[in-house]
Design an enzyme around this catalytic site. Structure first.
Site, short mmCIF file in Angstrom:
data_model
loop_
_atom_site.label_atom_id
_atom_site.label_comp_id
_atom_site.label_asym_id
_atom_site.label_seq_id
_atom_site.Cartn_x
_atom_site.Cartn_y
_atom_site.Cartn_z
N PRO A 1 -4.75 -0.33 -2.42
CA PRO A 1 -4.42 -1.12 -3.62
C PRO A 1 -2.92 -1.03 -3.89
O PRO A 1 -2.35 0.06 -3.87
CB PRO A 1 -5.24 -0.47 -4.73
N GLY B 1 0.36 3.67 -6.48
CA GLY B 1 1.09 4.89 -6.13
C GLY B 1 0.67 5.46 -4.79
O GLY B 1 0.90 6.63 -4.49
N GLY C 1 1.70 4.37 -1.89
CA GLY C 1 2.73 4.13 -0.86
C GLY C 1 2.46 2.91 0.00
O GLY C 1 2.73 2.93 1.20
N SER C 2 1.97 1.82 -0.63
CA SER C 2 1.65 0.63 0.18
C SER C 2 2.90 0.02 0.80
O SER C 2 2.87 -0.42 1.96
CB SER C 2 0.92 -0.41 -0.67
N ALA D 1 5.66 1.54 1.80
CA ALA D 1 6.08 2.36 2.96
C ALA D 1 5.17 2.10 4.15
O ALA D 1 5.63 2.00 5.29
CB ALA D 1 6.07 3.84 2.59
N ALA D 2 3.86 1.98 3.88
CA ALA D 2 2.92 1.75 4.98
C ALA D 2 3.19 0.40 5.64
O ALA D 2 3.19 0.28 6.87
CB ALA D 2 1.48 1.83 4.46
N ASP E 1 7.11 8.97 1.26
CA ASP E 1 6.14 7.93 1.63
C ASP E 1 6.26 7.55 3.10
O ASP E 1 5.26 7.46 3.82
CB ASP E 1 6.33 6.67 0.78
#
Ligand code: MEV
Length: 327
Positions: free
Chosen positions: A108, A112, A114-115, A117-118, A159
């Site tokens: 989501p 928080g 770390g979407s 960074a991914a 992250d």
């Protein structure tokens, strides 16, 4: 070697178990990669344009690499800035135009986890495979951190380190020292998140202003956070459930004292404990976003209690960082 027809890679999100905010002052932190991932597929486009779609967000647009511009097709404004991470990743890897990039996320956004960074880590890894460039994991993490800095202005390497390497990591010395903790068993964590988003940059700045204004009050708090993280490292390795929970609760008190909790987060923190969590705290920057609850037992009770007013789900630790997916 010829470029492959298409490449799919994925990278996990993360949650900070201990040490957020203190990490900005060179203190250690413990974070874990989670079993929620972002998938990035890259294919060739014959028309030499570069187009990106983030399916779950309903966001898409054409990227102009030369002028560093994004021509959005659609999407809600707040969610669109995910494309900036993709644009900067393409520029950092000297990629040429002519790509169709499709992003799928089961993380989501704004929780928080770390979407961004991914997305960045998986995009850089996909591009490196597509362009036949050999990058080590450390190089991927470093490039991804540079992208985060350029898009956000400020970001610690937490992250991007977690999305790249996976596992549970003890970071110290500004993430110049990273130690993978040997924790193979499950860490029973529930995430509770509110749709209200915190602004990491503003929260970090608000803490910095307090440190400047009240150094003799704030420095001992940051030192206590450091001690908590050090104790928690041992407790996690020894699977000392009571201690892990207790340390989370103390950590939450300190995060509240530096002003990063909110009414919504506080309600989730105390509800989780009431429903049987051994400990709970804000995770990440605060001001909105998420809490974590440590639940060796009563998982269902904690999830359904939080779900009455916010959103909650259980996560597992992902030992695998960024990886190539089979075609
Ligand atoms: C945000 O996820 C964590 C903070 O410590 C900021 C950072 O480390 O960049 C608040």
């Amino acid at each position: 070697m010829l470029s492959p027809k298409h490449v799919i890679t994925s990278a996990p999100g993360k949650t900070i178990l201990f040490g957020e905010h203190a990490v900005v002052y060179g203190k250690p932190a413990i974070a874990a990669a989670v079993d929620k991932r972002v998938y990035v597929k890259i294919e060739k486009r014959e028309d030499k344009k570069t187009h990106v779609t983030v399916e779950e967000l309903g966001v898409s647009g054409f990227l102009n690499l030369k002028e560093e511009l994004i021509d959005y097709n659609n999407g809600e404004y707040k969610k669109k800035n995910i494309l900036e991470y993709v644009l900067k990743s393409l520029i950092k890897t000297n990629t040429n135009d002519g790509l169709e990039i499709t992003i799928n996320m089961d993380i989501p956004i704004g929780a928080g986890l770390g979407s961004s960074a991914a997305v960045t880590v998986a995009t850089i890894f996909s591009l490196s495979i597509y362009n036949n460039i050999n990058l080590t994991k450390n190089e991927i993490a470093k490039l991804a951190h540079q992208v985060e800095l350029e898009v956000q202005g400020a970001a610690s390497p937490i992250d991007t380190t977690l999305s790249t390497h996976g596992g549970v990591i003890y970071l110290s010395n500004n993430a110049n020292k990273i130690i993978k903790l040997d924790i193979n068993t499950e860490i029973p964590i529930i995430i509770g998140y509110t749709s209200k988003r915190g602004n990491t940059g503003k929260l970090v700045e608000s803490v910095r202003l307090k440190v400047e204004k009240y150094p003799e009050i704030m420095n001992p708090i940051l030192n206590s956070m450091e001690s908590i993280t050090k104790h928690a490292c041992k407790a996690l390795i020894n699977r000392d459930h009571e201690k892990i929970g207790e340390l989370m609760n103390i950590n939450y008190g300190l995060l509240d004292s530096i002003g990063v909790s909110t009414e919504e987060l506080s309600k989730m923190v105390y509800s989780a404990r009431k429903a049987g969590a051994l400990g709970s705290k804000v995770t990440g920057a605060g001001g909105g976003g998420s809490i974590i609850a440590y639940c060796p037992e009563h998982v269902d009770e904690v999830i359904s209690f939080i779900n009455k007013f916010e959103n909650a789900f259980k996560i597992n630790i992902s030992n695998e960082g960024v990886r190539q997916e089979s075609k």
